[in-house]
Design a protein around this motif. Structure first.
Motif: not given
Ligand SMILES: Cc1cc2nc3c(=O)[nH]c(=O)nc-3n(C[C@H](O)[C@H](O)[C@H](O)COP(=O)(O)OP(=O)(O)OC[C@H]3O[C@@H](n4cnc5c(N)ncnc54)[C@H](O)[C@@H]3O)c2cc1C
Length: 478
Positions: A22-25, A29-34, A38-47, A79-84
């Motif tokens: 539900e977090e990955l949903l 996509c980005d602004g091209l909703t068509s 789905e990514p494997s994970a989303v990470v938020f680095p700070e450095t 877009l996270a192709n190949d489950r990036a």
């Protein structure tokens, strides 16, 4: 995958690593909703150090990765192709240095475009490239897409304003490219990275040029009976020798959507189109330029030309332009924002054809675009849950691109190729050009792990056109 997620959580902590479906949903996509993936994970680095560690962890676990900014891109670039794994750069958002004497700023990629101009304003400076998404989009995304905006006509696109970059390469190492002075001897690596759509590495710092805020600005709104005469006027204004800061067209369907929305700007609903003209420079020079613009618009049938009397009115004129995409949300759940460039002189003829294509495919098509650059944005409002409509949207889009190329244009002005247009690249490039681009990419990313599946046509990598079969053994293929 569990082992990779554990490794990522060890680097940034659990709260900065998303992996539940539900977090990955949100990141599919980005602004091209068509287009979705789905990514494997989303990470938020700070450095930068965290970015390097994340890249190395992905490499160790054989998983590709994709940098992402605010996700406002319109070509499926993030877009996270190949489950990036998505490396979300919005927390790399510090302005490291603001240097008025040298008129430069050093920023991290997650700094929001408009925030840089706000920070520079007390020094009498601003950052010129101004995508209409500038309240949300990040400078990292702008660099990757070589973004433009309404003021590109006079000031140029992002590439004209980037002096140096810090780039984490797909092997996890880091390089510094260019020089803050703007004079970097040797190959123009900064030029190669700007516009490379996140396929050469992850930008972790950007040195940009700042410009002095112009002494004076005049903004005009010309009201035309139809979009084709507004297009003619654009050519006439440029031909008269003026270099306006912006020349933007908003057509009737867009005007009506805007007027029905919270962005309502008091535009006449029955106008065929409006042309926004912005002039800037020394105050003494502008009155004569205003007169010339008025004359040009009148010659092409403008019914009225208004000049903004104050800052409030100027903001009102621009609200119609900048709020246009948001207002489109009223017309349908999805919006396909096209992006192509034609020679300015071809605008009237191409616009007429674009409208005919929209009608023929029974689509709701509107136009709001950077007319001065010949940069069209035919927007198609649709509902992607209707497969028949989606098919017509894609077919009309292909025909619009072919029309633009046939008129001497190109398939993108500012939104990039991304996932959306990779199969159209061969409309404008031959095999030799594509080979050269593949070579450049392989220099940075020989294993195609950084933002896979973007820019290059997938069909190209079938057996007979596979560069390896031609002996280019360092150019890997998908
Ligand atoms: C309403 C609206 C109006 C728009 N108007 C304009 C306009 O006038 N002009 C224009 O040019 N565009 C416009 N756009 C498109 C979009 O805003 C731009 O392409 C913008 O530059 C994307 O920035 P972002 O931060 O959202 O990047 P994202 O969409 O997150 O990513 C875009 C690309 O950048 C790459 N990327 C992101 N961060 C990095 C990084 N740190 N290092 C390397 N690569 C990275 C991604 O991999 C992806 O390929 C508009 C979009 C919307 C929704």
């Amino acid at each position: 995958m569990t082992a990779l997620i554990e490794a990522l959580e060890n680097i940034v902590g659990r709260e900065r690593c998303l992996s539940r479906p539900e977090e990955l949903l949100v990141y599919e996509c980005d602004g091209l909703t068509s287009h979705t993936a789905e990514p494997s994970a989303v990470v938020f680095p700070e450095t930068r150090d965290e970015v390097q560690q994340i890249v190395r962890a992905c490499r160790e676990h054989g998983t590709p990765f994709v940098p992402r900014g605010a996700g406002t891109g319109l070509s499926g670039g993030a877009l996270a192709n190949d489950r990036a794994v998505v490396i979300e750069c919005s927390r790399l958002n510090r302005i490291r240095q603001l240097d008025p004497a040298n008129r430069i700023a050093v920023v991290e990629p997650g700094v929001v475009n408009a925030d840089l101009s706000v920070a520079a304003r007390p020094h009498g400076l601003f950052y010129a490239p101004d995508p209409s998404s500038q309240l949300a989009c990040t400078l990292g995304g702008n660099v990757a897409e070589n973004s433009g905006g309404p003021h590109t006509l006079k000031y140029g696109t992002t590439t004209n304003h980037v002096l140096a970059l810090e780039l984490v390469l797909p092997d996890g190492s880091c390089v510094e490219l260019g020089h803050p002075s703007g004079f970097a001897p040797g190959v123009d690596w900064v030029g190669a990275v700007v516009g490379s759509e996140g396929t050469l590495g992850i930008v972790t710092a950007i040195t940009v040029r700042l410009a002095p805020i112009p002494e004076s600005v005049e903004t005009l709104l010309a009201i035309f009976p139809d979009v084709v005469s507004a297009c003619r006027s654009v050519g006439r204004i440029i031909e008269s020798g003026l270099v306006p800061a912006a020349l933007e067209i908003v057509d009737q369907r867009t005007i009506r959507a805007v007027e029905d929305s919270v962005y309502a700007a008091g535009l006449p609903r029955d106008a065929g189109a409006v042309l926004i003209v912005e002039l800037d420079g020394p105050g003494v020079a502008l009155p004569a330029q205003v007169t010339r613009v008025r004359e040009a618009c009148t010659a092409d049938g403008a019914e009225r030309v208004e000049v903004a009397r104050d800052e409030e009115e100027r903001a009102r004129f621009w609200r119609a332009r900048k709020g246009a995409f948001g207002a489109m949300g009223r017309l349908a759940p999805d919006l396909y924002v096209h992006d192509a460039v034609v020679p300015r002189s071809a605008l009237p003829e191409v616009l007429a054809k674009v409208c005919e294509i929209g009608d023929r495919y029974r689509l709701t098509l509107s136009n709001v675009f950077h007319a001065g650059d010949g940069n069209l944005h035919p927007n198609i409002s649709f509902d992607r849950r209707d497969p028949d409509e989606l098919e017509r949207v894609l077919a009309a889009g292909a025909e619009i691109l072919q029309t633009c190329v046939a008129a001497g244009g190109v398939i993108t002005g500012e939104h990039g190729v991304g996932t959306e247009k990779r199969e159209f690249l061969s409309l404008v490039f031959g095999d030799a050009d594509l080979d050269a681009m593949a070579w450049l990419r392989a220099t940075f990313d020989p294993d195609r792990v950084c933002n896979p599946g973007k820019i290059f046509p997938t069909t190209r990598f079938c057996a007979e056109s596979n560069p390896k079969t031609r002996g280019y053994d360092r150019v890997p293929f998908a």
